[in-house]
Design a protein around this motif. Structure first.
Motif, mmCIF file in Angstrom:
data_model
loop_
_atom_site.group_PDB
_atom_site.id
_atom_site.type_symbol
_atom_site.label_atom_id
_atom_site.label_comp_id
_atom_site.label_asym_id
_atom_site.label_seq_id
_atom_site.Cartn_x
_atom_site.Cartn_y
_atom_site.Cartn_z
ATOM 1 N N LYS A 1 0.699 -1.221 -0.111
ATOM 2 C CA LYS A 1 0.025 -0.126 -0.046
ATOM 3 C C LYS A 1 0.864 1.299 -0.069
ATOM 4 O O LYS A 1 0.613 2.303 -0.765
ATOM 5 C CB LYS A 1 -0.936 0.016 1.253
ATOM 6 N N SER A 2 2.002 1.310 0.818
ATOM 7 C CA SER A 2 2.816 2.557 0.791
ATOM 8 C C SER A 2 3.429 2.866 -0.475
ATOM 9 O O SER A 2 3.666 3.711 -0.871
ATOM 10 C CB SER A 2 3.863 2.264 1.840
ATOM 11 N N ALA A 3 3.750 1.630 -1.252
ATOM 12 C CA ALA A 3 4.626 1.665 -2.474
ATOM 13 C C ALA A 3 3.713 2.289 -3.479
ATOM 14 O O ALA A 3 3.976 3.304 -4.134
ATOM 15 C CB ALA A 3 4.838 0.253 -2.945
ATOM 16 N N LYS A 4 2.240 2.296 -3.051
ATOM 17 C CA LYS A 4 1.217 2.773 -4.319
ATOM 18 C C LYS A 4 1.014 4.239 -3.904
ATOM 19 O O LYS A 4 0.876 4.956 -4.763
ATOM 20 C CB LYS A 4 -0.148 1.977 -4.084
ATOM 21 N N GLN A 5 1.170 4.453 -2.558
ATOM 22 C CA GLN A 5 1.027 5.920 -2.059
ATOM 23 C C GLN A 5 2.084 6.906 -2.142
ATOM 24 O O GLN A 5 1.959 7.909 -2.194
ATOM 25 C CB GLN A 5 0.438 5.801 -0.635
ATOM 26 N N GLY A 6 3.331 6.387 -2.170
ATOM 27 C CA GLY A 6 4.479 6.959 -2.121
ATOM 28 C C GLY A 6 4.791 7.510 -0.678
ATOM 29 O O GLY A 6 3.826 7.530 0.142
ATOM 30 N N THR A 7 6.092 7.818 -0.321
ATOM 31 C CA THR A 7 6.306 8.027 1.186
ATOM 32 C C THR A 7 5.631 9.197 1.477
ATOM 33 O O THR A 7 5.074 9.278 2.527
ATOM 34 C CB THR A 7 7.926 8.526 0.841
ATOM 35 N N ALA A 8 5.389 10.326 0.552
ATOM 36 C CA ALA A 8 4.712 11.655 1.019
ATOM 37 C C ALA A 8 3.382 11.479 1.430
ATOM 38 O O ALA A 8 2.766 11.781 2.271
ATOM 39 C CB ALA A 8 4.913 12.730 -0.090
ATOM 40 N N GLY A 9 2.921 10.377 0.601
ATOM 41 C CA GLY A 9 1.251 10.181 0.852
ATOM 42 C C GLY A 9 0.993 9.013 1.906
ATOM 43 O O GLY A 9 -0.084 8.513 2.088
ATOM 44 N N THR A 10 2.086 8.500 2.625
ATOM 45 C CA THR A 10 1.986 7.275 3.517
ATOM 46 C C THR A 10 1.767 7.736 4.873
ATOM 47 O O THR A 10 2.844 8.523 5.208
ATOM 48 C CB THR A 10 3.018 6.369 3.189
ATOM 49 N N SER A 11 0.750 7.571 5.724
ATOM 50 C CA SER A 11 0.772 8.252 7.038
ATOM 51 C C SER A 11 1.465 7.072 8.015
ATOM 52 O O SER A 11 1.496 5.916 7.870
ATOM 53 C CB SER A 11 -0.645 8.445 7.469
ATOM 54 N N VAL A 12 1.976 7.650 9.174
ATOM 55 C CA VAL A 12 2.367 6.919 9.936
ATOM 56 C C VAL A 12 1.436 5.820 10.470
ATOM 57 O O VAL A 12 1.658 4.576 10.865
ATOM 58 C CB VAL A 12 3.010 7.656 11.412
ATOM 59 N N GLY A 13 0.174 6.204 10.601
ATOM 60 C CA GLY A 13 -1.163 5.481 11.026
ATOM 61 C C GLY A 13 -1.028 4.037 9.877
ATOM 62 O O GLY A 13 -1.621 2.917 10.426
ATOM 63 N N LEU A 14 -0.833 4.237 8.731
ATOM 64 C CA LEU A 14 -0.854 3.018 7.832
ATOM 65 C C LEU A 14 -0.002 2.192 8.056
ATOM 66 O O LEU A 14 0.110 0.976 8.119
ATOM 67 C CB LEU A 14 -0.609 3.578 6.313
ATOM 68 N N PHE A 15 1.228 2.606 8.583
ATOM 69 C CA PHE A 15 2.458 1.681 9.171
ATOM 70 C C PHE A 15 2.103 0.925 10.314
ATOM 71 O O PHE A 15 2.383 -0.336 10.625
ATOM 72 C CB PHE A 15 3.648 2.677 9.307
ATOM 73 N N THR A 16 1.390 1.778 11.200
ATOM 74 C CA THR A 16 0.962 0.985 12.388
ATOM 75 C C THR A 16 -0.393 0.330 12.659
ATOM 76 O O THR A 16 -0.709 -0.200 13.803
ATOM 77 C CB THR A 16 1.293 2.061 13.712
ATOM 78 N N TYR A 17 -1.111 0.475 11.240
ATOM 79 C CA TYR A 17 -2.221 -0.128 11.489
ATOM 80 C C TYR A 17 -2.294 -1.719 11.974
ATOM 81 O O TYR A 17 -3.256 -2.022 12.602
ATOM 82 C CB TYR A 17 -3.024 0.117 10.089
ATOM 83 N N PRO A 18 -1.196 -2.267 11.377
ATOM 84 C CA PRO A 18 -1.262 -4.011 12.013
ATOM 85 C C PRO A 18 -1.372 -3.786 13.563
ATOM 86 O O PRO A 18 -1.649 -5.071 14.239
ATOM 87 C CB PRO A 18 -0.134 -4.477 11.267
ATOM 88 N N ILE A 19 -0.572 -3.020 14.397
ATOM 89 C CA ILE A 19 -0.268 -2.992 15.605
ATOM 90 C C ILE A 19 -1.595 -2.654 16.163
ATOM 91 O O ILE A 19 -1.930 -3.108 17.442
ATOM 92 C CB ILE A 19 0.815 -2.052 15.961
ATOM 93 N N LEU A 20 -2.382 -1.785 15.794
ATOM 94 C CA LEU A 20 -3.802 -1.377 16.202
ATOM 95 C C LEU A 20 -4.613 -2.670 16.277
ATOM 96 O O LEU A 20 -5.482 -2.993 16.958
ATOM 97 C CB LEU A 20 -4.431 -0.293 15.374
ATOM 98 N N GLN A 21 -4.282 -3.436 15.044
ATOM 99 C CA GLN A 21 -5.190 -4.584 14.960
ATOM 100 C C GLN A 21 -5.006 -5.539 16.075
ATOM 101 O O GLN A 21 -5.525 -6.413 16.496
ATOM 102 C CB GLN A 21 -4.807 -5.324 13.512
ATOM 103 N N ILE A 22 -3.713 -5.553 16.424
ATOM 104 C CA ILE A 22 -3.152 -6.381 17.540
ATOM 105 C C ILE A 22 -4.051 -6.173 18.765
ATOM 106 O O ILE A 22 -4.519 -6.969 19.324
ATOM 107 C CB ILE A 22 -1.755 -6.303 18.006
#
Ligand code: AQP
Length: 332
Positions: free
Chosen positions: A112-133
């Motif tokens: 997903k981040s590859a599609k959005q590019g670094t500038a368009g990728t939120s830290v939330g997208l990165f930590t979303y699996p952790i919220l899922q935990i």
């Protein structure tokens, strides 16, 4: 009774055939054998930008679809994630237990981040699996009914639950993924090498359950198959045909072997026409029921209020235990 927990994002608008066959269908079945918690994950939805008004409408639409699919608030706990603040609260603790390297290995994030590019990728997208935990552990879930694409996240949840238990003492149930072999991954109709997905599929590859049944039927009739003519289940060599057979088998309750026999000597056209009809017949009442639930906002919101109350009772107890274990001073 063993407990199950799962969630779905509200942002797809209409659920697609992959969401339904991979996840929601199992949720409905598990209501009777399990203590079931199901939620619409609006906190996850904002990992990519959302229009506030549309998000609110989409959240009710997702709930209406879950009810239309057969979730019964008398037999399961159905709620919206943001109504239970403990998710975000335990999420922070889980963030602090998960390694940066571990989180970086999540393939969904990479895609997903590859599609959005670094500038368009939120830290939330990165930590979303952790919220899922946190989502899963809050309910001490034994099993997590999801599609194959979520397996890696459930595995991470297991690792972190074990880490917490080892470090702070037995606290969390270590959950297992509940993924059906037959429907864990429904493929794109135009490109059967990728999963059917709201973001990656082309419109022709994606069957939305709320679309006009004629549109869905047309998509199914033009599904990509192969240059042979034999109808045989062989995911490796015949992924397109196998995908159609899996869908038909699940929706009709007919074994794949029986379908293969029934289609002996017939061409792909017959299989596609039959599947188009089965999907349309299934989708028509689903659409009508969804609209009925949507039209009665008061009842829908009351279901969610009751669901949130039931969910919070469990989540608050687990959070209190976890906070105590990590050494937070109790608030008097
Ligand atoms: N193709 C699929 N086959 C089987 N299961 C699937 N799921 C999704 N696609 C398939 C399962 O559906 C549940 C809800 O997933 P979600 O909340 O991620 O919903 P979504 O955002 O609508 O799913 P997409 O289309 O997969 O989104 P993108 O394109 O953003 O990645 C989960 O249990 C999931 O496994």
């Amino acid at each position: 009774r063993p407990r199950v927990l799962s969630g779905i994002q509200p942002t797809s608008g209409s659920f697609h055939l992959g969401n339904y066959l991979g996840a929601v269908r199992q949720w409905v079945a598990l209501q009777d054998s399990h203590d079931a918690f199901y939620m619409v994950v609006d906190l996850h939805a904002i990992t990519v930008p959302q229009d506030p008004k549309e998000l609110r409408a989409a959240t009710r639409l997702a709930v209406a679809q879950l009810l239309a699919a057969g979730l019964d608030p008398e037999r399961c706990t159905l709620f919206v994630q943001s109504h239970v603040p403990e998710h975000a609260q335990l999420g922070w603790v889980m963030n602090c237990l998960t390694g940066f390297g571990e989180a970086s290995r999540m393939t969904q994030f990479k895609d997903k981040s590859a599609k959005q590019g670094t500038a368009g990728t939120s830290v939330g997208l990165f930590t979303y699996p952790i919220l899922q935990i946190a989502d899963i552990l809050l309910y001490q879930a034994d099993q997590v009914p999801v599609g194959e694409d979520q397996r890696q996240h459930v595995e991470l949840t297991r690792d972190i639950a074990e880490r917490f238990n080892t470090r702070f003492g037995e606290t969390f149930t270590v959950p297992a993924p509940y993924i059906l072999k037959e429907t864990g991954k429904i493929y794109d109709l135009q490109d059967p090498s990728i999963k059917m997905s709201k973001s990656a599929s082309s419109p022709k590859g994606l069957v939305n359950l709320l679309d006009d049944p004629k549109v869905s039927a047309k998509k199914i009739r033009s599904a990509v198959t192969d240059t042979e003519t034999v109808i045989r289940f062989d995911p490796e060599h015949k992924p397109g045909v196998s995908n159609l057979l899996s869908i038909l088998s699940t929706l009709t309750g007919t074994k794949i072997g029986e379908l293969e026999q029934g289609y002996e000597g017939k061409g792909y056209g017959a299989l596609k026409t039959d599947l188009a009809e089965v999907v349309s017949e299934w989708a028509a009442p689903f659409r009508a029921r969804t609209q009925d639930f949507l039209d009665d906002t008061e009842t829908l919101d009351a279901i969610l209020a009751k669901g949130a109350e039931k969910a919070r009772a469990v989540a608050a107890e687990t959070l209190a235990q976890a906070y105590d274990k990590v050494g937070f001073l109790p608030a008097k």
